[in-house]
Design a protein around this motif. Sequence first.
Motif, mmCIF file in Angstrom:
data_model
loop_
_atom_site.group_PDB
_atom_site.id
_atom_site.type_symbol
_atom_site.label_atom_id
_atom_site.label_comp_id
_atom_site.label_asym_id
_atom_site.label_seq_id
_atom_site.Cartn_x
_atom_site.Cartn_y
_atom_site.Cartn_z
ATOM 1 N N LYS A 168 0.914 -1.252 0.060
ATOM 2 C CA LYS A 168 -0.011 -0.006 0.046
ATOM 3 C C LYS A 168 0.793 1.257 0.026
ATOM 4 O O LYS A 168 1.963 1.161 0.221
ATOM 5 C CB LYS A 168 -0.948 -0.202 1.060
ATOM 6 N N ASN A 169 0.223 2.279 -0.279
ATOM 7 C CA ASN A 169 0.969 3.773 -0.304
ATOM 8 C C ASN A 169 1.876 3.913 0.709
ATOM 9 O O ASN A 169 3.145 4.667 0.534
ATOM 10 C CB ASN A 169 0.037 4.788 -0.677
ATOM 11 N N ASP A 195 2.741 -7.154 -10.463
ATOM 12 C CA ASP A 195 1.753 -8.098 -10.861
ATOM 13 C C ASP A 195 1.995 -9.579 -11.389
ATOM 14 O O ASP A 195 1.365 -9.861 -12.286
ATOM 15 C CB ASP A 195 0.467 -7.295 -11.408
ATOM 16 N N MET A 218 3.036 0.522 -4.417
ATOM 17 C CA MET A 218 1.672 -0.173 -4.766
ATOM 18 C C MET A 218 1.442 0.147 -6.412
ATOM 19 O O MET A 218 0.937 -0.926 -6.797
ATOM 20 C CB MET A 218 0.845 0.651 -3.932
ATOM 21 N N LYS A 219 1.671 1.296 -6.848
ATOM 22 C CA LYS A 219 1.469 1.484 -8.264
ATOM 23 C C LYS A 219 2.627 1.593 -9.091
ATOM 24 O O LYS A 219 2.720 2.041 -9.904
ATOM 25 C CB LYS A 219 0.688 3.014 -8.357
ATOM 26 N N ASP A 222 6.620 -4.338 -7.710
ATOM 27 C CA ASP A 222 6.692 -5.181 -6.607
ATOM 28 C C ASP A 222 7.421 -6.068 -6.408
ATOM 29 O O ASP A 222 7.312 -7.095 -5.414
ATOM 30 C CB ASP A 222 5.219 -5.616 -6.057
ATOM 31 N N TYR A 243 9.091 2.847 -15.749
ATOM 32 C CA TYR A 243 9.074 3.533 -14.344
ATOM 33 C C TYR A 243 10.473 4.440 -14.112
ATOM 34 O O TYR A 243 11.479 3.829 -14.005
ATOM 35 C CB TYR A 243 8.649 2.751 -13.165
ATOM 36 N N GLU A 246 8.004 5.835 -8.376
ATOM 37 C CA GLU A 246 6.651 5.583 -8.206
ATOM 38 C C GLU A 246 5.870 6.590 -8.729
ATOM 39 O O GLU A 246 4.636 6.620 -8.528
ATOM 40 C CB GLU A 246 6.287 5.185 -6.760
ATOM 41 N N ASP A 247 6.470 7.956 -8.769
ATOM 42 C CA ASP A 247 5.424 8.981 -9.199
ATOM 43 C C ASP A 247 5.557 9.541 -10.575
ATOM 44 O O ASP A 247 4.840 10.479 -10.926
ATOM 45 C CB ASP A 247 6.082 10.450 -8.404
ATOM 46 N N HIS A 305 2.675 9.770 -17.025
ATOM 47 C CA HIS A 305 1.842 9.674 -15.947
ATOM 48 C C HIS A 305 2.782 10.507 -14.724
ATOM 49 O O HIS A 305 3.880 10.152 -14.718
ATOM 50 C CB HIS A 305 1.576 8.387 -15.619
ATOM 51 N N TRP A 337 -2.787 12.840 -9.859
ATOM 52 C CA TRP A 337 -2.101 12.345 -11.101
ATOM 53 C C TRP A 337 -2.582 13.303 -12.294
ATOM 54 O O TRP A 337 -3.903 13.585 -12.274
ATOM 55 C CB TRP A 337 -2.730 10.817 -11.233
#
Length: 424
Positions: A168-169, A195, A218-219, A222, A243, A246-247, A305, A337
């Motif tokens: 989680k965040n 995932d 989380m996004k 992982d 990536y 993560e931001d 993003h 976002w």
Amino acid sequence: MKRFLAFALAMLMLVQTGSGLAESVTRETYEAVSDAVGLSAYHTVTFTADGEEVSTIFAADGATVVSLPEAPLAEGKSFLGWYDENRVFTSDTIVDREKEIRAIYTTVDSTLEAKKAAADFRYRDTGSCAMVDIFGTHKENQELQAEKLDQVAGGENVTDAWAVSGLKNNADLTVEAVVTALPAEGELCAYSVADGAILQRIAEDLSIGDTVVFDLAMKGPDGIAFVIEDRTEEPEDIDGTLYANEDLYVTGKIPGKGIIEAEPVTITIDGEEVVAAYDIRIYANEKQRAEGRTWQPADQKVQVHFFDEAFTGRLNIYHIDGEMPEYVTTVEAREGWVEFEADRFSIYAVTRSIEKTITIGGNTYHITVAYGQNAGVPEGAELHVEEVSGEKYLSETAAVLECGEEDAIFYTKFLDISLVYEGE
């Protein structure tokens, strides 16, 4: 003669097992003893650390070195193991030729060690080519679980892979993986995983003792996977995700082994409040990154993003690839976002104009104020708009619009527009 043979056999046993006596036995002595007992095949095993000899042992062909020497201490480093080329050398390794066995060390990162000491989550495991350490903190009683993956989508020749579920965040986890073995053919590369699928190549052409470190999110990634690759041909662009962190990430048709870097920059744009700006660079592979050759989209745009807690409301996107900023689009931020399309990469800025939307008489008006950086408008200034009576302005308006008499103006709205800062 029997006494001599017994002594010779005992001496050979000591030499072949690598005992302390073996280190003091000379080549001439070993040759004399081995000839006396009819044992002609022997090999020299030399242990070195940073190019300096640590110990030399003579072993019979097909024998093992039972007792390995102790590796010298190295400041700021941790001993990984003794290695025969790309394979670990242990007390079970058969000696079939002369060998130089090297001590391999890894660099100790004090920041990571401090994070490990404070961690309330820790997972360690060893695979066929790497050992992994996942550590960090998590809150709100998250049920985190780390495990080794049997399969990873989108990856061929995966040797080892691990992932964490339940992220989680507010979790702050880091993965640290150390290469412990190399494949007989091909190159060993490390990829991030999300995932259960391959995400982005993190490192290539890995060597024994190399360390791969990155944060989990989380996004975002992982987990981690190690893949054996044939690097004779570069792969084509694929539909995927890169990536930077993560931001910030991009999606679309991107290099299969691409690398993305995003560096925060400070810029000014007339009439705009710059909320965030990044110099974004994408490389097709590690070699091109080393050469400084960036990759650009070919026939189609990719999606960018951005996340920032300061992203709220309507925001403008600018692209800077020269002296003048180029307006790209205006987007609506969603939970911090923003997303937009890009057809080339350099600097992208997310900005905010001074604007206001009002409704008068059933009609909606959106007002934006543009100004130069020398206008003296303070950051945080707001737009104040209110409708005023405009009867005394009708004749001037008719003259400006060149529409003749005042009666020709059948619909007018006069607005008093001002900039307000701290109530004034």
